[in-house]
Write a protein that holds these residues in place. Structure first.
Motif, PDB file in Angstrom:
ATOM      1  N   GLN A   1       0.851  -1.177   0.000  1.00  0.00           N
ATOM      2  CA  GLN A   1       0.000   0.000   0.000  1.00  0.00           C
ATOM      3  C   GLN A   1       0.890   1.231   0.000  1.00  0.00           C
ATOM      4  O   GLN A   1       1.794   1.333   0.824  1.00  0.00           O
ATOM      5  CB  GLN A   1      -0.915  -0.030   1.246  1.00  0.00           C
ATOM      6  CG  GLN A   1      -1.830   1.156   1.402  1.00  0.00           C
ATOM      7  CD  GLN A   1      -3.034   1.096   0.454  1.00  0.00           C
ATOM      8  OE1 GLN A   1      -3.164   0.166  -0.328  1.00  0.00           O
ATOM      9  NE2 GLN A   1      -3.883   2.094   0.517  1.00  0.00           N
ATOM     10  N   ARG A   2       0.655   2.138  -0.911  1.00  0.00           N
ATOM     11  CA  ARG A   2       1.457   3.365  -1.024  1.00  0.00           C
ATOM     12  C   ARG A   2       2.950   3.071  -1.093  1.00  0.00           C
ATOM     13  O   ARG A   2       3.762   3.709  -0.429  1.00  0.00           O
ATOM     14  CB  ARG A   2       1.229   4.268   0.189  1.00  0.00           C
ATOM     15  CG  ARG A   2      -0.158   4.806   0.263  1.00  0.00           C
ATOM     16  CD  ARG A   2      -0.088   6.072   1.069  1.00  0.00           C
ATOM     17  NE  ARG A   2      -1.403   6.544   1.398  1.00  0.00           N
ATOM     18  CZ  ARG A   2      -1.672   7.802   1.634  1.00  0.00           C
ATOM     19  NH1 ARG A   2      -0.710   8.698   1.580  1.00  0.00           N
ATOM     20  NH2 ARG A   2      -2.872   8.175   1.928  1.00  0.00           N
TER      21      ARG A   2
ATOM     22  N   LEU B   1      -1.954   1.886   7.222  1.00  0.00           N
ATOM     23  CA  LEU B   1      -1.862   1.433   5.830  1.00  0.00           C
ATOM     24  C   LEU B   1      -2.802   0.257   5.577  1.00  0.00           C
ATOM     25  O   LEU B   1      -3.478   0.203   4.558  1.00  0.00           O
ATOM     26  CB  LEU B   1      -0.422   1.016   5.509  1.00  0.00           C
ATOM     27  CG  LEU B   1       0.598   2.142   5.362  1.00  0.00           C
ATOM     28  CD1 LEU B   1       1.996   1.575   5.244  1.00  0.00           C
ATOM     29  CD2 LEU B   1       0.274   3.007   4.154  1.00  0.00           C
TER      30      LEU B   1
ATOM     31  N   GLY C   1       6.505   7.418   8.798  1.00  0.00           N
ATOM     32  CA  GLY C   1       6.135   6.925  10.104  1.00  0.00           C
ATOM     33  C   GLY C   1       6.010   5.421  10.132  1.00  0.00           C
ATOM     34  O   GLY C   1       6.334   4.727   9.190  1.00  0.00           O
ATOM     35  N   GLU C   2       5.497   4.949  11.232  1.00  0.00           N
ATOM     36  CA  GLU C   2       5.465   3.516  11.469  1.00  0.00           C
ATOM     37  C   GLU C   2       4.020   3.039  11.411  1.00  0.00           C
ATOM     38  O   GLU C   2       3.639   2.055  11.999  1.00  0.00           O
ATOM     39  CB  GLU C   2       6.047   3.220  12.857  1.00  0.00           C
ATOM     40  CG  GLU C   2       7.348   3.952  13.140  1.00  0.00           C
ATOM     41  CD  GLU C   2       8.480   3.475  12.241  1.00  0.00           C
ATOM     42  OE1 GLU C   2       8.478   2.277  11.906  1.00  0.00           O
ATOM     43  OE2 GLU C   2       9.332   4.281  11.881  1.00  0.00           O
ATOM     44  N   ALA C   3       3.204   3.797  10.693  1.00  0.00           N
ATOM     45  CA  ALA C   3       1.764   3.582  10.742  1.00  0.00           C
ATOM     46  C   ALA C   3       1.339   2.365   9.935  1.00  0.00           C
ATOM     47  O   ALA C   3       0.629   2.477   8.953  1.00  0.00           O
ATOM     48  CB  ALA C   3       1.057   4.828  10.238  1.00  0.00           C
ATOM     49  N   HIS C   4       1.787   1.189  10.343  1.00  0.00           N
ATOM     50  CA  HIS C   4       1.413  -0.009   9.606  1.00  0.00           C
ATOM     51  C   HIS C   4      -0.081  -0.262   9.608  1.00  0.00           C
ATOM     52  O   HIS C   4      -0.683  -0.586   8.608  1.00  0.00           O
ATOM     53  CB  HIS C   4       2.141  -1.226  10.194  1.00  0.00           C
ATOM     54  CG  HIS C   4       3.552  -1.286   9.724  1.00  0.00           C
ATOM     55  ND1 HIS C   4       4.439  -2.218  10.167  1.00  0.00           N
ATOM     56  CD2 HIS C   4       4.219  -0.511   8.861  1.00  0.00           C
ATOM     57  CE1 HIS C   4       5.611  -2.022   9.581  1.00  0.00           C
ATOM     58  NE2 HIS C   4       5.503  -0.984   8.799  1.00  0.00           N
ATOM     59  N   ASP C   5      -0.674  -0.104  10.787  1.00  0.00           N
ATOM     60  CA  ASP C   5      -2.103  -0.360  10.875  1.00  0.00           C
ATOM     61  C   ASP C   5      -2.889   0.616  10.008  1.00  0.00           C
ATOM     62  O   ASP C   5      -3.880   0.247   9.386  1.00  0.00           O
ATOM     63  CB  ASP C   5      -2.586  -0.293  12.328  1.00  0.00           C
ATOM     64  CG  ASP C   5      -2.598  -1.681  12.961  1.00  0.00           C
ATOM     65  OD1 ASP C   5      -1.617  -2.415  12.743  1.00  0.00           O
ATOM     66  OD2 ASP C   5      -3.584  -2.027  13.633  1.00  0.00           O
TER      67      ASP C   5
ATOM     68  N   VAL D   1       3.442  -4.134   4.000  1.00  0.00           N
ATOM     69  CA  VAL D   1       3.186  -4.438   5.395  1.00  0.00           C
ATOM     70  C   VAL D   1       2.885  -5.926   5.493  1.00  0.00           C
ATOM     71  O   VAL D   1       2.013  -6.428   4.786  1.00  0.00           O
ATOM     72  CB  VAL D   1       1.982  -3.627   5.925  1.00  0.00           C
ATOM     73  CG1 VAL D   1       1.807  -3.874   7.410  1.00  0.00           C
ATOM     74  CG2 VAL D   1       2.173  -2.149   5.646  1.00  0.00           C
TER      75      VAL D   1
ATOM     76  N   TYR E   1      -7.223  -7.443   9.769  1.00  0.00           N
ATOM     77  CA  TYR E   1      -7.615  -6.819   8.508  1.00  0.00           C
ATOM     78  C   TYR E   1      -7.870  -7.910   7.486  1.00  0.00           C
ATOM     79  O   TYR E   1      -7.043  -8.807   7.303  1.00  0.00           O
ATOM     80  CB  TYR E   1      -6.520  -5.862   8.030  1.00  0.00           C
ATOM     81  CG  TYR E   1      -6.261  -4.761   9.038  1.00  0.00           C
ATOM     82  CD1 TYR E   1      -7.007  -3.581   9.005  1.00  0.00           C
ATOM     83  CD2 TYR E   1      -5.325  -4.927  10.048  1.00  0.00           C
ATOM     84  CE1 TYR E   1      -6.797  -2.583   9.944  1.00  0.00           C
ATOM     85  CE2 TYR E   1      -5.115  -3.931  10.998  1.00  0.00           C
ATOM     86  CZ  TYR E   1      -5.854  -2.764  10.940  1.00  0.00           C
ATOM     87  OH  TYR E   1      -5.664  -1.778  11.879  1.00  0.00           O
TER      88      TYR E   1
ATOM     89  N   ARG F   1       4.580   0.868   0.184  1.00  0.00           N
ATOM     90  CA  ARG F   1       5.141   0.186   1.352  1.00  0.00           C
ATOM     91  C   ARG F   1       4.528  -1.202   1.431  1.00  0.00           C
ATOM     92  O   ARG F   1       3.409  -1.432   1.013  1.00  0.00           O
ATOM     93  CB  ARG F   1       4.796   0.950   2.636  1.00  0.00           C
ATOM     94  CG  ARG F   1       5.431   2.303   2.712  1.00  0.00           C
ATOM     95  CD  ARG F   1       6.578   2.356   3.714  1.00  0.00           C
ATOM     96  NE  ARG F   1       6.178   1.911   5.043  1.00  0.00           N
ATOM     97  CZ  ARG F   1       5.878   2.754   6.018  1.00  0.00           C
ATOM     98  NH1 ARG F   1       5.899   4.035   5.830  1.00  0.00           N
ATOM     99  NH2 ARG F   1       5.567   2.293   7.206  1.00  0.00           N
TER     100      ARG F   1
ATOM    101  N   ILE G   1       3.987   7.697   2.569  1.00  0.00           N
ATOM    102  CA  ILE G   1       3.725   8.363   3.837  1.00  0.00           C
ATOM    103  C   ILE G   1       4.735   7.891   4.864  1.00  0.00           C
ATOM    104  O   ILE G   1       5.258   6.793   4.800  1.00  0.00           O
ATOM    105  CB  ILE G   1       2.280   8.141   4.348  1.00  0.00           C
ATOM    106  CG1 ILE G   1       2.037   6.671   4.634  1.00  0.00           C
ATOM    107  CG2 ILE G   1       1.275   8.709   3.406  1.00  0.00           C
ATOM    108  CD1 ILE G   1       0.837   6.472   5.514  1.00  0.00           C
TER     109      ILE G   1
END
Lengths: 243, 822
Positions: free
Chosen positions: A179-180, B806, B800-804, A184, A235, A182, B798
């Motif tokens: 996503q974007r 994403l 940061g560490e904002a995995h959730d 995960v 998710y 990146r 974007i």
């Protein structure tokens, strides 16, 4: 700035809430937990797969001295998920110990905590490839597989007989989403209409991508969904969205 | 000192004169003295290093152990150096035997080298370390007279150099008579290298300077085209660059990343109407392909080579007379080094062309040109005291035989890199190597090192030697996967992919983001991704298709502090604008009219509204890494102080944060104070809280865990099961953080992260610098200077560490899609 370590208090920091995610398999309602366990409300049963207790000492014997804290962490996680769902039955889907000798190596205090859990619930120990014989000092029944209503619970997924519906572990499923720009990744539950494979529970257990060879022919891809374990909740993604 | 007669004759036969620095090196060497030689390329540096050895060995002799060890950071270089030395040895008929030993050397040859060592062994730092781990090391090295370390300036700034310095301290114990010779390009701090070469407590080794070459001629591309506001492609410059290449005999075109190399190569190829032979050279390409390009260069069959830092070092592959730097040079030492690749006759100027890919880079290029013309250096200080490297060295020592902790500690303290090591820390590392160093002492019975009755530490099991050999080294790469060129066959109506030859390697991370059918640039071709098999990725040629270019993920090298200071100086000093192209001059004039240009010691902070959001831009010019860290910390603060930040983007020069609330108003009403926002105290708890959670720390930990041997990449015999014995280092990190946060590897990771990945030191210095010098300008709209940063927003992922976040976004997109279909 000097190095001034501060411990992160009590792992895990995961919110101790009951998630509202529901997976339906063979008409049975299943409630996945952020820890990777699976609660079956109709039967008040909690299913836990691949604890791999004493993985640390098992590796240390081969000269790989990873920190020896894994069993303590895993048991702590187990206690908290039991508190959360208050089940009557615990079903361990195999590979509860990383090897058959693990029960002998476990620290006395940790063994006590395990025994307390085992005595307080009706336990079923399914044998896995890592622990082919059942635990000698823990209360409960041992089995190769268990029938739970319409569901067959076993360690490693097998070729399904007609109308058979299965919950298995063994493969340690994991997946990723891009996503974007990146990527995960995380452990996941993966299921189609007839089979669900649970993520591994143990503190040091890794994940095997759902694209790896052992998953081939286990699922009908167009029906397959993965529930990826995030920091705060699960998710849900169709197979086509995974990478 | 004069050369022996037959050496003089040989020089004469070549039409050469021995240079003063060569004679000086000869004298020092013949007196058994160590030395550091700093000389530009083309100064006969290698010969200067070897001359004392050759003269010493000119008389008939019986080889009794290695006489001279030559250590080169590049495997390929070792082979070339050996070949180059054969010339004088052959022509003067010297009775000197030379052999190489690299990772590619066969087991049989290595065994033979142990039985019957050559006079001169040419090798790499890793092989050097393996040599001292050999139980026969003392015997093999007993007659060692000389150690030559080439490209010292490049080795000392890496963990490889730290490991090498430990190996050298061991070597000194085995061969106290040996002298150490360092060969280096020009550096900012020669004294550090002089001290690096000498044992602690002895004077730094003498410095010998080669004659400086003629100053380079550096031109900045003064394009008739419009220089873009932002971006890194330099696409605008292609026609002009192409024309310049045509005028050169052979040109080297340096870029900073692999993806830029691919892109530039592609663009040049499209413009290549004259069918010039243009080649591509970067680290991901298959070794054989790279060797082919190098050979073609040596034969003069190539007009231009697009390359990354893979051609920064090494011998001369041909008659290069032009160096083009596309994109910002990042540091003056790096630029000088690259320019030095052109024209190796010292008395002639090298020609260089700088091609900025955006407007800020124009400023950087001007600063770099000034610095390079003055010969100002900004190379890095040697890396020191890495705890993970120390752990690996202790295992190497144990492999060579039992040791006393006291004696080994003293030996390690004698290395420049560990001169400040405390005994307490050493004991912690030893404890880690022996039993893991855990508070819970449950691993004592599985100890790798055991202390005997005699007080000596020895390896608990001989199998550990093999495991050490398979896993040693300090170069931890991202997981790489082989890429194979495949063919597609139709079989019974099914599309079948057949794997073909390997064309190179790509990061697993990059490949994992490709879907079947996606196209990407690799090795100068457009490839179509066809999937994975057990050996790696499969791809087919897809000529004529539009490639999905690998994203530009930042340069590998941050802007040097030195150049940053110069850039700030240029901005502040209108007199210097004369050297800027007109369009850049206009841009800066516009800025001073619409906003303001800060003085050299000031940091400008602009705030302005745009499309219902509020922006803050600051211009520290401290490089992307330090500014990324600053962005993380500022957003945490702004969050706490109620500004509701939404995101940020960091470029090499500036940092932009956007938020919901009106920061200009908040500053105006005194609700937020800029001096407080930028106060140094952010490096306390805020940094710690962020770092502990960050992926940076986890990735630093992974590197340390691999180097220190906590997890192993290779396992003897059964490569397939490697995954089973490997525990994900993130999980180990979590376990340590909760149960033993002061573990020695956590400390090692913290030090690495603070040093490199997040640049804490540089950020601290910057915060100190701007204290009391913040110039705030509240604006109605975006300023000219801020436009380039604003344009970066869409390009960057974007932060940061904002995995959730994403994951939630990905999930929500699917839900939205489903509801549209319904």
């Amino acid at each position: 700035m000097p190095f001034s370590p501060k411990p992160k208090p009590n792992l895990p920091l995961r919110p101790a809430v009951l998630l509202d995610t529901v997976i339906s398999l063979g008409g049975v309602e299943l409630r996945p937990d952020l820890s990777g366990a699976l609660y079956v409300p109709d039967l008040a049963a909690l299913i836990i797969s691949d604890l791999h207790l004493e993985q640390g000492t098992s590796l240390a014997r081969r000269g790989i001295s990873v920190p020896p804290f894994d069993t303590g962490i895993t048991i702590g996680l187990l206690e908290s998920v039991i508190n959360r769902w208050a089940p009557q039955r615990l079903i361990f889907l195999g590979d509860s110990f990383h090897d058959d000798d693990g029960e002998r190596r476990i620290e006395a205090a940790l063994m006590q905590r395990l025994k307390k859990i085992a005595v307080a619930h009706e336990c079923f120990w399914i044998c896995g490839n890592h622990d082919p014989s059942p635990p000698r000092h823990l209360a409960g029944h041992s089995a190769d597989h268990i029938l739970l209503g319409p569901l067959t619970l076993r360690h490693a997924p097998q070729r399904l007989r007609k109308a058979e519906i299965e919950i298995a572990g063994h493969l340690h499923p994991g997946c990723a989403v891009a996503q974007r720009g990146r990527r995960v990744s995380g452990k996941c539950f993966i299921a189609d209409e007839r089979r669900l494979i649970m993520p591994a529970f143990g503190a040091y257990t890794g994940a095997l991508s759902v694209f790896a060879q052992p998953y081939e022919r286990l699922f009908k891809r167009e029906e397959t969904r993965a529930w990826m374990i995030g920091q705060e909740r699960l998710y849900k993604f169709p197979f086509a969205r995974l990478c | 000192m004069t050369l022996p007669g037959h050496f003089q004759n040989w020089f004469r036969s070549k039409g050469w004169q021995p240079r003063p620095h060569q004679l000086e090196m000869l004298e020092l060497g013949r007196n058994g003295q160590s030395a550091l030689l700093i000389s530009p390329t083309g100064g006969g540096k290698t010969l200067a290093g070897f001359l004392p050895t050759l003269v010493e060995l000119a008389a008939p002799h019986i080889t009794a152990g290695i006489h001279t060890l030559y250590i080169s950071p590049l495997k390929a270089l070792a082979v070339d150096i050996a070949r180059n030395l054969e010339t004088p040895i052959g022509e003067m008929k010297l009775p000197v035997s030379i052999e190489t030993r690299t990772g590619d050397t066969s087991y049989a040859k290595r065994q033979r080298q142990r039985q019957k060592p050559p006079d001169v062994l040419i090798t790499t730092p890793e092989q050097m370390t393996l040599l001292i781990a050999d139980p026969a090391a003392a015997h093999l090295l007993r007659n060692l007279q000389c150690v030559i370390i080439d490209e010292l300036h490049s080795i000392v700034s890496q963990k490889r150099g730290v490991l090498l310095s430990l190996a050298l301290s061991r070597l000194r114990t085995h061969a106290p008579q040996a002298r150490f010779t360092g060969l280096s390009a020009t550096v900012a701090d020669p004294d550090a290298l002089r001290a690096w070469l000498a044992p602690v407590g002895t004077p730094p080794v003498p410095l010998v300077l080669g004659k400086a070459g003629a100053p380079p001629r550096i031109r900045i591309l003064d394009s008739v085209e419009r220089v873009p506001w932002s971006g890194h492609s330099a696409r605008y410059s292609i026609p002009e660059v192409y024309e310049t290449i045509k005028t050169a005999k052979m040109a080297l075109l340096f870029v900073n990343t692999r993806s830029q190399a691919e892109l530039l190569f592609q663009e040049l190829w499209n413009a290549n109407e004259d069918h010039l032979p243009i080649a591509l050279h970067h680290g991901s390409l298959d070794v054989m392909q790279r060797r082919k390009v190098e050979a073609a260069m040596a034969d003069g069959k190539i007009k231009a080579v697009v390359c990354t830092s893979t051609l920064d070092l090494g011998i001369d592959w041909g008659d290069v007379d032009l160096v083009v730097q596309v994109g910002a040079p990042k540091g003056s030492s790096r630029l000088l080094q690259r320019i030095g690749r052109a024209n190796h006759r010292l008395d002639e100027s090298s020609n260089a062309l700088l091609v900025p890919s955006n407007r800020f880079e124009v400023l950087e290029c001007v600063a770099a040109r000034q610095a390079a013309e003055e010969g100002a250096q900004d190379s890095e200080y040697p890396m020191t005291r890495k705890l993970d490297v120390l752990a690996q060295h202790l295992i190497a020592c144990a492999c060579s035989g039992p040791f006393h902790a006291d004696a080994l500690f003293a030996e390690i303290k004698s290395a420049f890199t560990y001169r400040t090591l405390k005994r307490e820390r050493f004991d912690q590392v030893l404890d880690y190597v022996a039993t893991g160093g855990y508070a819970l002492k449950s691993y004592e019975r599985y100890a790798k090192l055991k202390q005997g009755e005699d007080g000596q530490w020895r390896l608990a099991h001989p199998q550990l030697v093999l495991r050490y050999k398979m896993n040693m080294g300090t170069i931890v790469q991202n997981e790489m996967m082989k890429v194979r060129l495949s063919s597609v066959k139709m079989r019974q109506g099914r599309r079948t992919i057949l794997g073909g030859r390997v064309i190179g390697e790509l990061e697993e991370y990059f490949l994992s983001q490709l879907g079947v059918g996606d196209t990407f640039l690799f090795g100068g071709e457009v490839l179509r991704f066809e999937g994975m098999d057990e050996f790696g990725a499969l791809a087919t040629r897809a000529p004529g298709r539009e490639p999905r270019v690998p994203s530009y993920n930042g340069g590998k090298f941050p802007l040097s502090t030195y150049l940053a200071e110069r850039v700030r100086g240029i901005l502040a000093d209108k007199a210097q604008w004369q050297s800027l192209p007109p369009q850049v001059r206009d841009w800066l004039s516009l800025q001073s009219w619409a906003s303001v240009l800060p003085k050299a010691d000031e940091m400008l902070v602009e705030t302005f509204p745009r499309a219902e959001k509020h922006y803050m831009v600051c211009y520290p010019f401290e490089g992307r890494l330090a500014q990324q860290t600053l962005g993380m910390l500022l957003t945490r603060r702004l969050e706490r102080w109620g500004a509701k930040p939404l995101g940020f983007v960091a470029s090499e020069y500036a940092l932009m944060v956007w938020m919901v609330n009106d920061l200009s108003a908040m500053i105006d009403q005194g609700r937020i104070s800029l001096p407080k926002l930028f106060d140094e105290d952010m490096l306390g708890d805020d940094l710690e809280a962020w770092l502990a959670e960050s992926n940076m720390m986890k990735s630093a930990f992974r590197n340390c865990a691999i180097i220190a041997g906590l997890v192993e990449r290779n396992f003897p015999g059964k490569e397939k099961t490697a995954r089973q014995v490997t525990v994900n280092t993130d999980l180990i990190f979590d376990a340590l953080r909760s149960h033993q946060p002061d573990h020695i590897l956590m400390r090692a990771a913290w030090e690495d992260a603070a040093d490199g990945l997040i640049n804490v030191e540089r950020l601290g210095a910057m915060l100190k610098r701007v204290k009391g010098h913040i110039l705030h300008k509240a604006l109605e709209r975006v300023s000219p200077l801020a436009v380039p940063v604003l344009l970066e927003i869409g390009r960057e992922s974007i932060q940061g560490e904002a995995h959730d976040a994403l994951l939630a976004e990905a999930e929500a997109e699917l839900a939205a899609e489903a509801s549209r279909l319904a």
